[in-house]
Write a protein that holds these residues in place. Structure first.
Motif: not given
Ligand code: HEC
Length: 159
Positions: A54-56, A60-63, A138-144
């Motif tokens: 898993d990448s850093e 972090l995202m899972r946390t 803000a989470c959703a916007n980046c993810h979209t």
């Molecule tokens: C600025 C952009 C951005 C924001 C804001 C962001 N994410 Fe993400 N998220 C990403 C990206 C890019 C990845 C893919 C990471 C990778 O592939 O290394 C990711 C991956 C993830 C994953 C999958 C992790 C895994 O590999 O299992 C989850 C769940 C997730 N984000 C949840 C969230 C949540 C909840 C929030 C807000 C609290 C959030 N993200 C905010 C960009 C963002």
């Protein structure tokens, strides 16, 4: 009557294998559904399995996901976690799975997320829910834009 020596040995061994096989199957489907709930980052990268672990950024995202889940419960009671989550500020520097994962727009979305996080922590009690939902947006916007896989799990965080 009596079973032959071969059958005495064969039947329990066979049963053992059968049980083992069933167990493997159910473990697998449990694992798969857990992955579906989170929506792993395979959906943002071309590689279905990350050979380097898993990448850093993934970790972090899972946390962030899990802490948002517990934050949601507190906000519903009109509270906020006491400590500001300093670790989330690392979103800019955390290394993604793939060097192409972070697009040029990433830092803008990340700043927007962090601004919303500060706004939530500076919010009067009456506006906590409003600021919390803006943070999840803000989470959703980046993810979209970057990684639609986890959007379903993210949208469930809204109150
Ligand atoms: C600025 C952009 C951005 C924001 C804001 C962001 N994410 Fe993400 N998220 C990403 C990206 C890019 C990845 C893919 C990471 C990778 O592939 O290394 C990711 C991956 C993830 C994953 C999958 C992790 C895994 O590999 O299992 C989850 C769940 C997730 N984000 C949840 C969230 C949540 C909840 C929030 C807000 C609290 C959030 N993200 C905010 C960009 C963002």
């Amino acid at each position: 009557m009596g079973l032959s020596l071969r059958n005495k040995f064969f039947i329990p061994t066979f049963l053992l294998f059968f049980v083992f096989f069933l167990e493997q199957c159910s473990n697998k489907s449990e694992q798969q559904s857990a992955e579906k709930i989170v929506g792993d980052s395979a959906s943002c990268t071309k590689k279905p399995v990350n050979p380097n672990g898993d990448s850093e950024l993934s970790v972090l995202m899972r946390t962030m996901l899990h802490s948002s889940e517990s934050m949601k419960e507190l906000i519903k009671k009109g509270d906020l976690p006491k400590e500001f989550p300093e670790a989330f500020l690392k979103i800019h520097s955390a290394k993604p799975t793939d060097s192409e994962t972070k697009k040029a727009s990433f830092d803008g979305f990340a700043n927007n997320y962090i601004d919303n996080l500060h706004a939530l922590y500076n919010s009067p009690k009456a506006d906590l829910t409003k600021h919390y939902n803006a943070l999840i947006t803000a989470c959703a916007n980046c993810h979209t834009d970057h990684c639609p896989g986890p959007l379903k799990a993210i949208n469930k965080l809204k109150i």
